[in-house]
Design a protein around this motif. Structure first.
Motif, mmCIF file in Angstrom:
data_model
loop_
_atom_site.group_PDB
_atom_site.id
_atom_site.type_symbol
_atom_site.label_atom_id
_atom_site.label_comp_id
_atom_site.label_asym_id
_atom_site.label_seq_id
_atom_site.Cartn_x
_atom_site.Cartn_y
_atom_site.Cartn_z
ATOM 1 N N ASP A 144 -18.139 -26.729 -12.156
ATOM 2 C CA ASP A 144 -19.586 -26.853 -12.332
ATOM 3 C C ASP A 144 -20.222 -27.526 -11.127
ATOM 4 O OD1 ASP A 144 -21.776 -26.222 -14.059
ATOM 5 O OD2 ASP A 144 -22.037 -28.362 -14.415
ATOM 6 N N VAL A 145 -19.494 -28.435 -10.491
ATOM 7 C CA VAL A 145 -19.995 -29.059 -9.262
ATOM 8 C C VAL A 145 -20.324 -27.984 -8.239
ATOM 9 C CG1 VAL A 145 -19.344 -30.421 -7.239
ATOM 10 C CG2 VAL A 145 -18.886 -31.305 -9.527
ATOM 11 N N GLU A 146 -19.399 -27.047 -8.043
ATOM 12 C CA GLU A 146 -19.621 -26.006 -7.040
ATOM 13 C C GLU A 146 -20.816 -25.128 -7.412
ATOM 14 O OE1 GLU A 146 -17.053 -24.033 -3.686
ATOM 15 O OE2 GLU A 146 -16.012 -24.270 -5.602
ATOM 16 N N LYS A 147 -21.001 -24.894 -8.700
ATOM 17 C CA LYS A 147 -22.143 -24.088 -9.141
ATOM 18 C C LYS A 147 -23.473 -24.794 -8.867
ATOM 19 C CE LYS A 147 -19.658 -21.886 -12.984
ATOM 20 N NZ LYS A 147 -19.540 -21.846 -14.463
ATOM 21 N N LYS A 148 -23.447 -26.134 -8.864
ATOM 22 C CA LYS A 148 -24.689 -26.905 -8.739
ATOM 23 C C LYS A 148 -25.074 -27.198 -7.282
ATOM 24 C CE LYS A 148 -25.324 -27.239 -13.175
ATOM 25 N NZ LYS A 148 -24.960 -28.360 -14.035
ATOM 26 N N ILE A 149 -24.236 -26.795 -6.341
ATOM 27 C CA ILE A 149 -24.522 -27.066 -4.928
ATOM 28 C C ILE A 149 -25.655 -26.176 -4.431
ATOM 29 C CG2 ILE A 149 -23.591 -26.929 -2.575
ATOM 30 C CD1 ILE A 149 -20.855 -27.689 -3.783
ATOM 31 N N THR A 150 -26.600 -26.801 -3.733
ATOM 32 C CA THR A 150 -27.725 -26.088 -3.127
ATOM 33 C C THR A 150 -27.823 -26.518 -1.659
ATOM 34 O OG1 THR A 150 -29.439 -27.784 -3.449
ATOM 35 C CG2 THR A 150 -28.928 -26.358 -5.339
ATOM 36 N N PRO A 151 -28.721 -25.909 -0.887
ATOM 37 C CA PRO A 151 -28.895 -26.359 0.506
ATOM 38 C C PRO A 151 -29.307 -27.827 0.621
ATOM 39 C CG PRO A 151 -29.838 -24.180 0.216
ATOM 40 C CD PRO A 151 -29.472 -24.666 -1.152
ATOM 41 N N ALA A 152 -29.838 -28.400 -0.469
ATOM 42 C CA ALA A 152 -30.282 -29.799 -0.438
ATOM 43 C C ALA A 152 -29.179 -30.779 -0.827
ATOM 44 C CB ALA A 152 -31.476 -29.990 -1.371
ATOM 45 N N THR A 153 -28.055 -30.282 -1.290
ATOM 46 C CA THR A 153 -26.978 -31.177 -1.743
ATOM 47 C C THR A 153 -26.398 -31.954 -0.577
ATOM 48 O OG1 THR A 153 -26.424 -29.574 -3.470
ATOM 49 C CG2 THR A 153 -24.830 -31.323 -3.032
ATOM 50 N N LYS A 154 -26.317 -33.272 -0.740
ATOM 51 C CA LYS A 154 -25.814 -34.143 0.332
ATOM 52 C C LYS A 154 -24.487 -34.797 -0.056
ATOM 53 C CE LYS A 154 -26.645 -36.359 4.347
ATOM 54 N NZ LYS A 154 -27.871 -37.138 4.566
ATOM 55 N N ALA A 155 -24.293 -35.043 -1.358
ATOM 56 C CA ALA A 155 -23.105 -35.801 -1.759
ATOM 57 C C ALA A 155 -22.722 -35.509 -3.204
ATOM 58 C CB ALA A 155 -23.347 -37.303 -1.575
ATOM 59 N N ILE A 156 -21.488 -35.871 -3.527
ATOM 60 C CA ILE A 156 -20.956 -35.808 -4.887
ATOM 61 C C ILE A 156 -20.532 -37.217 -5.274
ATOM 62 C CG2 ILE A 156 -19.230 -34.771 -6.415
ATOM 63 C CD1 ILE A 156 -18.793 -32.648 -4.175
ATOM 64 N N CYS A 185 -12.479 -33.186 -3.265
ATOM 65 C CA CYS A 185 -12.388 -33.300 -1.802
ATOM 66 C C CYS A 185 -12.410 -31.926 -1.141
ATOM 67 C CB CYS A 185 -11.120 -34.057 -1.410
ATOM 68 S SG CYS A 185 -11.172 -35.818 -1.791
ATOM 69 N N SER A 186 -11.774 -30.962 -1.779
ATOM 70 C CA SER A 186 -11.766 -29.598 -1.237
ATOM 71 C C SER A 186 -13.171 -29.012 -1.226
ATOM 72 C CB SER A 186 -10.832 -28.724 -2.078
ATOM 73 O OG SER A 186 -10.847 -27.385 -1.619
ATOM 74 N N ILE A 187 -13.903 -29.206 -2.310
ATOM 75 C CA ILE A 187 -15.285 -28.721 -2.396
ATOM 76 C C ILE A 187 -16.167 -29.415 -1.356
ATOM 77 C CG2 ILE A 187 -17.354 -28.717 -3.857
ATOM 78 C CD1 ILE A 187 -15.405 -28.390 -6.265
ATOM 79 N N ALA A 188 -16.002 -30.728 -1.238
ATOM 80 C CA ALA A 188 -16.809 -31.490 -0.276
ATOM 81 C C ALA A 188 -16.546 -31.024 1.151
ATOM 82 C CB ALA A 188 -16.505 -32.981 -0.415
ATOM 83 N N LYS A 189 -15.295 -30.786 1.462
ATOM 84 C CA LYS A 189 -14.951 -30.321 2.812
ATOM 85 C C LYS A 189 -15.538 -28.939 3.070
ATOM 86 C CE LYS A 189 -10.999 -29.578 5.886
ATOM 87 N NZ LYS A 189 -9.511 -29.642 6.004
ATOM 88 N N LYS A 190 -15.427 -28.066 2.093
ATOM 89 C CA LYS A 190 -15.931 -26.693 2.220
ATOM 90 C C LYS A 190 -17.437 -26.661 2.456
ATOM 91 C CE LYS A 190 -16.361 -22.466 -0.595
ATOM 92 N NZ LYS A 190 -16.020 -21.872 -1.920
ATOM 93 N N HIS A 191 -18.171 -27.542 1.781
ATOM 94 C CA HIS A 191 -19.636 -27.523 1.847
ATOM 95 C C HIS A 191 -20.206 -28.655 2.706
ATOM 96 C CE1 HIS A 191 -20.045 -24.351 -1.206
ATOM 97 N NE2 HIS A 191 -19.019 -24.927 -1.814
ATOM 98 N N HIS A 192 -19.341 -29.377 3.395
ATOM 99 C CA HIS A 192 -19.771 -30.466 4.289
ATOM 100 C C HIS A 192 -20.580 -31.529 3.544
ATOM 101 C CE1 HIS A 192 -18.411 -27.794 7.471
ATOM 102 N NE2 HIS A 192 -19.219 -26.852 6.998
ATOM 103 N N LEU A 193 -20.021 -31.982 2.427
ATOM 104 C CA LEU A 193 -20.673 -32.992 1.601
ATOM 105 C C LEU A 193 -19.952 -34.328 1.683
ATOM 106 C CD1 LEU A 193 -21.218 -30.812 -1.605
ATOM 107 C CD2 LEU A 193 -22.810 -31.157 0.305
ATOM 108 N N LYS A 194 -20.667 -35.395 1.391
ATOM 109 C CA LYS A 194 -20.083 -36.721 1.320
ATOM 110 C C LYS A 194 -19.618 -37.012 -0.100
ATOM 111 C CE LYS A 194 -20.985 -37.699 5.628
ATOM 112 N NZ LYS A 194 -19.870 -37.817 6.606
ATOM 113 N N ILE A 195 -18.671 -37.921 -0.223
ATOM 114 C CA ILE A 195 -18.164 -38.339 -1.534
ATOM 115 C C ILE A 195 -18.326 -39.848 -1.667
ATOM 116 C CG2 ILE A 195 -16.156 -38.533 -3.044
ATOM 117 C CD1 ILE A 195 -15.007 -36.054 -1.687
ATOM 118 N N VAL A 196 -19.032 -40.258 -2.710
ATOM 119 C CA VAL A 196 -19.151 -41.673 -3.042
ATOM 120 C C VAL A 196 -18.499 -41.847 -4.413
ATOM 121 C CG1 VAL A 196 -20.693 -43.627 -3.411
ATOM 122 C CG2 VAL A 196 -21.304 -41.851 -1.748
#
Length: 387
Positions: free
Chosen positions: A108-120, A136-147
Protein backbone atom coordinates in the motif's frame (compact mmCIF):
# COMPACT_ATOMS: atom_id res chain seq x y z
CA UNK A 1 7.55 -2.83 31.79
CA UNK A 2 10.43 -0.59 32.84
CA UNK A 3 12.39 -1.43 35.98
CA UNK A 4 13.38 1.45 38.22
CA UNK A 5 15.39 0.94 41.39
CA UNK A 6 18.07 2.34 43.63
CA UNK A 7 20.47 2.85 40.72
CA UNK A 8 18.19 5.46 39.17
CA UNK A 9 17.53 7.08 42.55
CA UNK A 10 21.25 7.36 43.25
CA UNK A 11 22.02 8.72 39.77
CA UNK A 12 19.34 11.40 40.03
CA UNK A 13 20.37 12.26 43.61
CA UNK A 14 23.97 12.69 42.48
CA UNK A 15 22.97 15.24 39.85
CA UNK A 16 20.59 17.08 42.17
CA UNK A 17 23.27 17.29 44.85
CA UNK A 18 25.74 18.72 42.33
CA UNK A 19 23.39 21.57 41.45
CA UNK A 20 24.29 21.13 37.76
CA UNK A 21 20.99 20.36 36.08
CA UNK A 22 21.63 22.10 32.77
CA UNK A 23 22.68 19.84 29.93
CA UNK A 24 25.94 21.73 29.33
CA UNK A 25 28.12 21.75 32.44
CA UNK A 26 31.53 20.92 33.84
CA UNK A 27 30.41 18.34 36.40
CA UNK A 28 28.95 15.00 35.27
CA UNK A 29 27.96 15.72 31.65
CA UNK A 30 25.21 13.10 31.90
CA UNK A 31 23.56 14.10 28.61
CA UNK A 32 26.75 13.79 26.62
CA UNK A 33 27.49 10.45 28.26
CA UNK A 34 23.94 9.20 27.64
CA UNK A 35 24.34 10.04 23.96
CA UNK A 36 27.62 8.13 23.90
CA UNK A 37 25.93 5.18 25.61
CA UNK A 38 23.24 5.20 22.93
CA UNK A 39 25.86 5.28 20.18
CA UNK A 40 27.46 2.13 21.54
CA UNK A 41 24.24 0.27 22.29
CA UNK A 42 22.61 1.10 18.95
CA UNK A 43 25.79 1.10 16.86
CA UNK A 44 25.19 4.49 15.27
CA UNK A 45 27.50 7.43 14.67
CA UNK A 46 25.29 10.19 16.07
CA UNK A 47 22.59 10.53 18.72
CA UNK A 48 20.64 13.37 20.27
CA UNK A 49 18.76 12.99 23.55
CA UNK A 50 15.78 15.35 23.76
CA UNK A 51 12.38 15.89 25.32
CA UNK A 52 10.24 13.29 23.52
CA UNK A 53 9.90 10.84 20.69
CA UNK A 54 7.79 13.31 18.74
CA UNK A 55 10.53 15.93 19.20
CA UNK A 56 12.97 13.45 17.67
CA UNK A 57 10.64 12.79 14.72
CA UNK A 58 10.15 16.50 14.08
CA UNK A 59 13.88 17.20 14.39
CA UNK A 60 14.71 14.37 12.02
CA UNK A 61 12.19 15.46 9.39
CA UNK A 62 13.30 19.07 9.66
CA UNK A 63 16.91 18.02 9.21
CA UNK A 64 15.96 16.08 6.06
CA UNK A 65 14.44 19.20 4.57
CA UNK A 66 10.87 17.90 4.67
CA UNK A 67 8.29 20.69 4.59
CA UNK A 68 5.55 22.44 2.59
CA UNK A 69 4.96 20.80 -0.77
CA UNK A 70 5.93 17.37 0.56
CA UNK A 71 3.91 14.28 1.44
CA UNK A 72 5.05 11.77 4.06
CA UNK A 73 3.53 8.28 4.20
CA UNK A 74 2.56 7.05 7.67
CA UNK A 75 0.67 3.92 8.79
CA UNK A 76 -3.03 3.97 9.67
CA UNK A 77 -2.19 2.33 12.98
CA UNK A 78 0.18 4.41 15.09
CA UNK A 79 -0.13 7.02 17.79
CA UNK A 80 -1.34 10.38 16.47
CA UNK A 81 2.07 11.92 17.28
CA UNK A 82 3.52 10.28 14.15
CA UNK A 83 1.12 12.15 11.87
CA UNK A 84 1.36 15.32 13.95
CA UNK A 85 5.14 15.31 13.52
CA UNK A 86 4.62 15.44 9.75
CA UNK A 87 2.22 18.36 10.06
CA UNK A 88 4.61 20.11 12.46
CA UNK A 89 7.18 20.51 9.68
CA UNK A 90 4.57 21.82 7.23
CA UNK A 91 4.18 18.60 5.26
CA UNK A 92 1.10 16.47 4.60
CA UNK A 93 0.62 12.98 6.04
CA UNK A 94 -0.60 10.31 3.62
CA UNK A 95 -2.13 7.36 5.47
CA UNK A 96 -1.32 3.81 4.35
CA UNK A 97 -2.81 0.49 5.40
CA UNK A 98 -1.10 -1.91 7.76
CA UNK A 99 -0.74 -5.57 6.79
CA UNK A 100 -1.24 -8.77 8.78
CA UNK A 101 1.78 -7.91 10.98
CA UNK A 102 -0.05 -4.72 12.06
CA UNK A 103 2.83 -2.66 10.68
CA UNK A 104 2.85 -0.50 7.56
CA UNK A 105 1.94 -2.43 4.41
CA UNK A 106 4.74 -2.10 1.81
CA UNK A 107 2.33 -2.80 -1.06
CA UNK A 108 0.00 0.00 0.00
CA UNK A 109 2.96 2.31 0.59
CA UNK A 110 3.97 1.92 -3.04
CA UNK A 111 0.41 2.60 -4.17
CA UNK A 112 0.34 5.85 -2.16
CA UNK A 113 3.54 7.31 -3.64
CA UNK A 114 3.07 10.47 -5.70
CA UNK A 115 5.49 13.04 -7.18
CA UNK A 116 5.12 14.94 -3.88
CA UNK A 117 6.17 12.03 -1.66
CA UNK A 118 9.36 12.83 0.25
CA UNK A 119 9.57 10.19 2.98
CA UNK A 120 8.13 7.08 4.61
CA UNK A 121 7.68 6.69 8.36
CA UNK A 122 7.58 2.99 9.25
CA UNK A 123 6.29 2.61 12.81
CA UNK A 124 7.42 -0.38 14.87
CA UNK A 125 4.20 -0.36 16.87
CA UNK A 126 4.43 -2.13 20.27
CA UNK A 127 7.87 -3.31 19.25
CA UNK A 128 6.60 -5.27 16.23
CA UNK A 129 9.29 -4.80 13.54
CA UNK A 130 8.18 -3.45 10.17
CA UNK A 131 9.26 -5.17 6.97
CA UNK A 132 12.29 -2.95 6.62
CA UNK A 133 13.74 -4.87 3.66
CA UNK A 134 10.65 -4.04 1.62
CA UNK A 135 10.46 -0.45 2.90
CA UNK A 136 14.13 0.21 2.14
CA UNK A 137 13.73 -1.28 -1.33
CA UNK A 138 10.75 0.98 -2.06
CA UNK A 139 12.56 4.03 -0.70
CA UNK A 140 15.61 3.33 -2.84
CA UNK A 141 13.49 2.77 -5.95
CA UNK A 142 11.59 6.05 -5.53
CA UNK A 143 14.42 8.10 -3.97
CA UNK A 144 12.60 8.58 -0.67
CA UNK A 145 13.85 9.16 2.86
CA UNK A 146 13.03 6.87 5.78
CA UNK A 147 12.38 8.17 9.28
CA UNK A 148 11.81 5.21 11.60
CA UNK A 149 9.37 5.66 14.45
CA UNK A 150 10.78 3.22 17.00
CA UNK A 151 9.21 5.06 19.92
CA UNK A 152 7.44 1.91 21.11
CA UNK A 153 10.38 -0.34 20.28
CA UNK A 154 13.37 0.74 22.39
CA UNK A 155 16.05 -1.90 21.86
CA UNK A 156 14.14 -4.24 19.52
CA UNK A 157 15.76 -5.50 16.32
CA UNK A 158 15.08 -6.41 12.71
CA UNK A 159 17.39 -9.11 11.35
CA UNK A 160 19.99 -8.20 13.94
CA UNK A 161 19.88 -4.42 13.54
CA UNK A 162 18.34 -2.21 16.20
CA UNK A 163 15.09 -0.60 15.15
CA UNK A 164 15.61 3.09 14.56
CA UNK A 165 19.03 2.57 12.95
CA UNK A 166 18.01 1.21 9.55
CA UNK A 167 16.55 4.33 7.92
CA UNK A 168 18.02 7.79 7.44
CA UNK A 169 16.94 8.68 10.99
CA UNK A 170 15.17 6.98 13.86
CA UNK A 171 13.26 8.12 16.92
CA UNK A 172 13.07 6.53 20.37
CA UNK A 173 10.82 7.44 23.30
CA UNK A 174 11.41 7.14 27.02
CA UNK A 175 8.07 8.21 28.41
CA UNK A 176 6.32 6.38 31.19
CA UNK A 177 4.65 3.84 28.88
CA UNK A 178 7.86 2.60 27.26
CA UNK A 179 10.22 -0.32 27.91
CA UNK A 180 12.74 2.02 29.51
CA UNK A 181 11.65 5.32 30.96
CA UNK A 182 12.76 8.66 32.30
CA UNK A 183 9.18 9.79 32.80
CA UNK A 184 9.37 11.61 29.48
CA UNK A 185 12.10 11.90 26.88
CA UNK A 186 13.31 10.75 23.50
CA UNK A 187 16.29 10.39 21.21
CA UNK A 188 17.19 10.80 17.56
CA UNK A 189 19.54 8.25 15.96
CA UNK A 190 21.38 8.66 12.65
CA UNK A 191 24.54 7.87 10.71
CA UNK A 192 24.12 10.96 8.53
CA UNK A 193 26.44 13.73 9.74
CA UNK A 194 24.68 16.59 7.94
CA UNK A 195 21.30 15.39 9.23
CA UNK A 196 22.71 15.25 12.75
CA UNK A 197 24.09 18.77 12.55
CA UNK A 198 20.80 20.23 11.34
CA UNK A 199 18.86 18.29 13.99
CA UNK A 200 21.28 19.51 16.66
CA UNK A 201 20.67 23.12 15.65
CA UNK A 202 16.90 22.69 15.29
CA UNK A 203 16.24 20.84 18.54
CA UNK A 204 17.95 23.51 20.66
CA UNK A 205 18.32 26.55 18.45
CA UNK A 206 18.26 29.13 21.22
CA UNK A 207 21.03 27.54 23.29
CA UNK A 208 23.15 25.13 21.26
CA UNK A 209 25.41 27.88 19.93
CA UNK A 210 25.65 29.78 23.20
CA UNK A 211 26.41 27.17 25.86
CA UNK A 212 29.55 25.10 25.97
CA UNK A 213 31.24 23.89 22.80
CA UNK A 214 28.22 22.19 21.19
CA UNK A 215 28.91 23.85 17.84
CA UNK A 216 32.51 22.67 17.69
CA UNK A 217 33.05 21.02 14.30
CA UNK A 218 29.56 21.93 13.10
CA UNK A 219 29.55 23.17 9.51
CA UNK A 220 25.81 23.73 9.05
CA UNK A 221 24.72 27.35 9.46
CA UNK A 222 22.47 28.34 12.35
CA UNK A 223 18.74 28.71 11.76
CA UNK A 224 15.72 29.23 13.99
CA UNK A 225 14.23 26.10 15.48
CA UNK A 226 12.72 24.76 18.67
CA UNK A 227 13.66 24.04 22.27
CA UNK A 228 13.60 20.29 22.79
CA UNK A 229 16.62 20.33 25.09
CA UNK A 230 16.81 17.68 27.78
CA UNK A 231 18.37 18.06 31.25
CA UNK A 232 20.95 16.27 33.36
CA UNK A 233 18.43 14.72 35.75
CA UNK A 234 16.64 12.81 33.02
CA UNK A 235 19.89 11.96 31.27
CA UNK A 236 21.31 10.46 34.47
CA UNK A 237 18.23 8.27 34.83
CA UNK A 238 18.41 7.30 31.16
CA UNK A 239 21.97 6.05 31.55
CA UNK A 240 20.87 3.63 34.25
CA UNK A 241 17.83 2.53 32.25
CA UNK A 242 19.97 1.82 29.19
CA UNK A 243 22.11 -0.56 31.27
CA UNK A 244 18.97 -2.61 32.01
CA UNK A 245 17.39 -2.50 28.56
CA UNK A 246 18.76 -5.70 27.04
CA UNK A 247 18.25 -7.71 30.22
CA UNK A 248 14.60 -6.66 30.28
CA UNK A 249 14.18 -7.63 26.62
CA UNK A 250 15.88 -11.00 27.13
CA UNK A 251 13.66 -11.76 30.09
CA UNK A 252 10.34 -10.89 28.47
CA UNK A 253 11.30 -12.55 25.18
CA UNK A 254 11.77 -15.76 27.12
CA UNK A 255 8.39 -15.35 28.79
CA UNK A 256 6.59 -14.53 25.54
CA UNK A 257 8.28 -17.46 23.83
CA UNK A 258 7.09 -19.92 26.50
CA UNK A 259 3.53 -18.62 26.34
CA UNK A 260 3.36 -18.77 22.55
CA UNK A 261 4.86 -22.25 22.49
CA UNK A 262 2.31 -23.48 25.02
CA UNK A 263 -0.60 -21.93 23.10
CA UNK A 264 0.51 -22.58 19.51
CA UNK A 265 -2.04 -25.37 18.99
CA UNK A 266 -4.89 -23.37 20.55
CA UNK A 267 -4.53 -19.93 18.96
CA UNK A 268 -3.44 -18.05 15.89
CA UNK A 269 -0.97 -15.27 16.51
CA UNK A 270 -0.40 -12.10 14.53
CA UNK A 271 2.58 -12.90 12.25
CA UNK A 272 5.87 -11.12 12.77
CA UNK A 273 8.43 -9.70 10.36
CA UNK A 274 11.08 -10.90 12.82
CA UNK A 275 9.85 -12.75 15.91
CA UNK A 276 13.40 -13.03 17.28
CA UNK A 277 13.82 -9.26 17.14
CA UNK A 278 10.34 -8.43 18.42
CA UNK A 279 10.38 -6.39 21.64
CA UNK A 280 8.09 -9.03 23.24
CA UNK A 281 6.11 -6.62 25.42
CA UNK A 282 2.88 -7.76 23.77
CA UNK A 283 1.30 -11.03 22.66
CA UNK A 284 -1.06 -10.46 19.73
CA UNK A 285 -3.80 -13.03 19.17
CA UNK A 286 -5.56 -13.16 15.80
CA UNK A 287 -9.21 -14.23 15.49
CA UNK A 288 -11.45 -14.91 12.52
CA UNK A 289 -14.02 -12.31 13.53
CA UNK A 290 -14.45 -9.32 15.81
CA UNK A 291 -17.14 -11.26 17.66
CA UNK A 292 -14.66 -14.01 18.55
CA UNK A 293 -12.03 -11.48 19.56
CA UNK A 294 -14.41 -9.59 21.85
CA UNK A 295 -15.74 -12.80 23.38
CA UNK A 296 -12.21 -13.85 24.29
CA UNK A 297 -11.27 -10.40 25.61
CA UNK A 298 -14.44 -10.12 27.65
CA UNK A 299 -13.38 -13.11 29.74
CA UNK A 300 -10.02 -11.45 30.50
CA UNK A 301 -11.08 -7.82 30.88
CA UNK A 302 -8.22 -6.88 33.15
CA UNK A 303 -5.49 -8.06 30.80
CA UNK A 304 -6.94 -8.01 27.27
CA UNK A 305 -7.53 -5.19 24.82
CA UNK A 306 -8.44 -4.83 21.16
CA UNK A 307 -6.23 -2.38 19.22
CA UNK A 308 -9.31 -1.10 17.40
CA UNK A 309 -10.38 0.38 20.76
CA UNK A 310 -7.15 2.27 21.45
CA UNK A 311 -8.41 5.68 20.37
CA UNK A 312 -5.68 7.96 19.08
CA UNK A 313 -3.66 4.99 17.81
CA UNK A 314 -6.20 4.41 15.04
CA UNK A 315 -6.22 6.92 12.17
CA UNK A 316 -9.96 7.60 12.19
CA UNK A 317 -9.59 9.04 15.71
CA UNK A 318 -6.83 11.47 14.74
CA UNK A 319 -9.32 14.32 14.95
CA UNK A 320 -7.02 17.28 14.08
CA UNK A 321 -5.63 15.35 11.11
CA UNK A 322 -8.95 14.00 9.85
CA UNK A 323 -10.51 17.46 10.13
CA UNK A 324 -7.42 19.10 8.63
CA UNK A 325 -6.68 21.46 11.47
CA UNK A 326 -2.91 21.63 11.30
CA UNK A 327 -2.32 24.82 13.29
CA UNK A 328 -4.28 27.46 15.18
CA UNK A 329 -3.23 30.29 12.88
CA UNK A 330 -4.53 29.61 9.34
CA UNK A 331 -1.36 30.89 7.67
CA UNK A 332 0.67 28.37 9.69
CA UNK A 333 -1.67 25.49 8.85
CA UNK A 334 -0.08 23.06 6.35
CA UNK A 335 -3.53 21.96 5.18
CA UNK A 336 -4.18 25.53 4.04
CA UNK A 337 -0.75 26.37 2.64
CA UNK A 338 -0.46 27.29 -1.01
CA UNK A 339 2.42 24.84 -1.46
CA UNK A 340 0.17 21.99 -0.32
CA UNK A 341 -3.08 22.90 -2.08
CA UNK A 342 -2.90 20.04 -4.59
CA UNK A 343 -1.49 17.31 -2.33
CA UNK A 344 -3.93 17.11 0.60
CA UNK A 345 -5.71 13.71 0.62
CA UNK A 346 -9.43 13.32 1.12
CA UNK A 347 -9.33 11.69 4.55
CA UNK A 348 -12.29 9.41 5.23
CA UNK A 349 -12.97 7.19 8.25
CA UNK A 350 -13.35 4.13 6.02
CA UNK A 351 -10.33 4.77 3.80
CA UNK A 352 -8.22 1.98 5.33
CA UNK A 353 -10.67 -0.95 5.61
CA UNK A 354 -7.96 -3.60 5.86
CA UNK A 355 -6.47 -1.88 8.89
CA UNK A 356 -9.82 -1.55 10.63
CA UNK A 357 -10.63 -5.20 9.97
CA UNK A 358 -7.29 -6.48 11.27
CA UNK A 359 -7.38 -4.31 14.40
CA UNK A 360 -10.93 -5.42 15.21
CA UNK A 361 -9.93 -9.11 15.07
CA UNK A 362 -6.82 -8.78 17.21
CA UNK A 363 -6.49 -9.09 20.98
CA UNK A 364 -3.46 -7.89 22.93
CA UNK A 365 -2.17 -9.16 26.23
CA UNK A 366 0.88 -7.48 27.70
CA UNK A 367 3.80 -9.47 29.07
CA UNK A 368 5.62 -8.75 32.30
CA UNK A 369 8.10 -10.37 34.69
CA UNK A 370 6.33 -13.69 35.33
CA UNK A 371 7.25 -16.72 37.41
CA UNK A 372 6.78 -20.21 35.97
CA UNK A 373 3.60 -20.51 38.00
CA UNK A 374 2.27 -17.23 36.58
CA UNK A 375 3.08 -18.35 33.04
CA UNK A 376 1.17 -21.61 33.60
CA UNK A 377 -1.79 -19.66 35.03
CA UNK A 378 -1.68 -17.24 32.08
CA UNK A 379 -1.77 -20.12 29.59
CA UNK A 380 -4.65 -21.82 31.39
CA UNK A 381 -6.64 -18.58 31.55
CA UNK A 382 -6.25 -18.10 27.82
CA UNK A 383 -7.43 -21.62 27.09
CA UNK A 384 -10.43 -21.23 29.40
CA UNK A 385 -11.36 -17.91 27.80
CA UNK A 386 -11.44 -19.46 24.36
CA UNK A 387 -13.94 -22.17 25.36
Amino acid sequence: MYRVGKEEVEAVSRVVASGSYFKTNNVYNETEQAENDLKKLFDVKRTLVMTSGMAALVSGMTALGIGPGDQVIVPAYTYIATAMAVVSVGAIPVIAEVDETLTIDPEDVEKKITPATKAIVPVHILGFPCNMDAICSIAKKHHLKIVEDACQADGARYHGKRLGTIGDAGALSFNVYKLISTGEGGALLTNDEALYQRALIYHDSNAVAFFGNQMEGIKEELFCGAEYRTNEIQAAMLREQLKKMDDIIKSIRGIKGKIMEALKDDFKFVPSNDITGDLATTIAFSFDSEEEARSFAEKNKETCSLPIDTGKHVYKHWTPIMKKRGAYHPLMDPFKMEANKNIVPDYQEDMCPKTLDLLSRTVYIGTYDMTEEQIAEFVENCREAKK
